[in-house]
Design a protein around this motif. Structure first.
Motif, mmCIF file in Angstrom:
data_model
loop_
_atom_site.group_PDB
_atom_site.id
_atom_site.type_symbol
_atom_site.label_atom_id
_atom_site.label_comp_id
_atom_site.label_asym_id
_atom_site.label_seq_id
_atom_site.Cartn_x
_atom_site.Cartn_y
_atom_site.Cartn_z
ATOM 1 N N LEU A 44 0.827 -1.203 0.000
ATOM 2 C CA LEU A 44 0.000 0.000 0.000
ATOM 3 C C LEU A 44 0.865 1.258 0.000
ATOM 4 N N ASP A 45 1.883 1.279 0.819
ATOM 5 C CA ASP A 45 2.763 2.447 0.887
ATOM 6 C C ASP A 45 3.691 2.516 -0.318
ATOM 7 N N GLU A 46 4.043 1.378 -0.883
ATOM 8 C CA GLU A 46 4.865 1.374 -2.098
ATOM 9 C C GLU A 46 4.103 1.972 -3.274
ATOM 10 N N LEU A 47 2.813 1.671 -3.371
ATOM 11 C CA LEU A 47 2.001 2.290 -4.418
ATOM 12 C C LEU A 47 1.950 3.806 -4.234
ATOM 13 N N ALA A 48 1.836 4.236 -2.995
ATOM 14 C CA ALA A 48 1.817 5.671 -2.719
ATOM 15 C C ALA A 48 3.140 6.335 -3.089
ATOM 16 N N ALA A 49 4.230 5.550 -3.028
ATOM 17 C CA ALA A 49 5.554 6.082 -3.357
ATOM 18 C C ALA A 49 5.845 6.022 -4.852
ATOM 19 N N GLY A 50 4.925 5.455 -5.636
ATOM 20 C CA GLY A 50 5.101 5.438 -7.086
ATOM 21 C C GLY A 50 5.308 4.075 -7.703
ATOM 22 N N ALA A 51 5.181 2.993 -6.922
ATOM 23 C CA ALA A 51 5.376 1.655 -7.476
ATOM 24 C C ALA A 51 4.375 1.367 -8.581
ATOM 25 N N ALA A 52 4.825 0.600 -9.580
ATOM 26 C CA ALA A 52 3.970 0.222 -10.704
ATOM 27 C C ALA A 52 3.078 -0.954 -10.375
ATOM 28 N N GLY A 53 3.323 -1.591 -9.229
ATOM 29 C CA GLY A 53 2.546 -2.756 -8.836
ATOM 30 C C GLY A 53 3.351 -3.646 -7.918
ATOM 31 N N ALA A 54 3.013 -4.932 -7.919
ATOM 32 C CA ALA A 54 3.658 -5.899 -7.038
ATOM 33 C C ALA A 54 4.218 -7.046 -7.854
ATOM 34 N N MET A 55 5.367 -7.531 -7.419
ATOM 35 C CA MET A 55 5.970 -8.727 -7.995
ATOM 36 C C MET A 55 6.448 -9.560 -6.815
#
Length: 296
Positions: free
Chosen positions: A193-204
């Motif tokens: 959730l916080d990675e998406l807020a930081a600009g992540a393109a998604g999850a791997m």
């Protein structure tokens, strides 16, 4: 560049006391991912125990996945030295052909110049796009996000970054600002959730309920933080439970066994098996996810 979204990281199931690769179980698992609508699959990664497979087994795993689904693939390389990595990536390129979306290569040096030369040599020798994995817990290599960004900016062929050096949120923020390639979170979805807020393109990553990762990422796209938080909340206790040091892989494989995708939950030594003391609590977490989401 790699497509944004959720890339399912695939476990390698085993059977029997010899831990033979369970190809039918692997096929069932990747078919489930395909049915969910993931962007692609990552095979022969850390979660896939690739470092404990010989070359013939790696070939068998990759061929089984290629025969079972039509998804694009990221294929992991286990080494840190250039020549062995080139051999692994060349095999993946030979087998997967145009379905090879990227070869996942670990950061092998804290020196950005050394790292850039290594990655450049792999790309030049194989022609494969590179997904650069920064995972110091496994590689033992530490590099700051600014130094990593500098190395990748100077390297042709990079198609994505997988950021797994805590704190991942600050690393992802630095990398996404400096690079023109997508950056993905990992670590079982613990910081998604916080990675998406930081600009992540998604999850791997290899969470045993990829439905939760997809729900979170899709909700983020359509409704932002509040929607993504609500979508992910039912899964978060299990995300946290799975991410326990030394036994995370065993927990996840037991979850996959319980879900009916693989027949056995064995992990190859020297990886730690599931402690019996955790089994009852694992059952509670899995049952709670089913009750709250309807996903069993």
């Amino acid at each position: 560049m790699l497509a944004a979204g959720v890339w399912g990281v695939v476990a390698t199931p085993f059977t029997g006391s010899a831990f033979a690769v369970d190809e039918p179980g692997l096929a069932r698992l990747v078919e489930h991912y395909a049915g969910l609508g993931v962007a692609g699959l990552t095979v022969l990664g850390v979660f896939g125990e690739a470092a404990r497979l010989d070359t013939a087994e790696r070939r068998a795993v990759l061929e089984t996945v290629l025969d079972s689904v039509d998804l694009p693939l990221v294929v992991g390389a286990t080494g840190l030295s250039t020549a062995p990595v080139i051999e692994e990536v060349a095999l993946a390129a030979e087998l997967a052909g145009p379905r090879l979306a990227g070869a996942m290569v670990q950061v092998n040096s804290g020196d950005p110049h050394v790292l850039s030369r290594h990655l450049g040599a792999v790309h030049e020798a194989t022609g494969a796009g590179l997904v650069v994995q920064d995972y110091p817990l496994v590689s033992g290599v530490h590099i700051g996000p600014s130094a990593l960004a500098a190395a990748l900016s100077a390297t042709p062929g990079v198609v994505a970054v997988k950021a797994e050096a805590p704190p991942t949120t600050t690393a992802i923020a630095t990398l996404t600002e400096a690079l023109d390639v997508p950056v993905f979170g990992g670590l079982g979805g613990l910081g998604l959730l916080d990675e998406l807020a930081a600009g992540a393109a998604g999850a791997m990553t290899g969470f045993s309920f990829p439905e939760g990762l997809l729900a979170c990422v899709e909700a983020w796209r359509t409704g932002g933080f509040s929607a993504a938080r609500e979508a992910f909340l039912p899964y978060l206790p299990l995300v946290n439970f799975e991410q326990q040091a030394k036994v995370a892989l065993a927990i996840r494989k037991e979850c996959l066994r319980r879900r009916g995708f693989i027949a056995e939950a064995g992990v190859r030594p020297p990886a730690a098996s599931l402690p019996e003391v955790l089994r009852e609590q694992l059952n509670r977490h899995v049952n709670a996810v089913a009750t709250l989401t309807g996903v069993a």
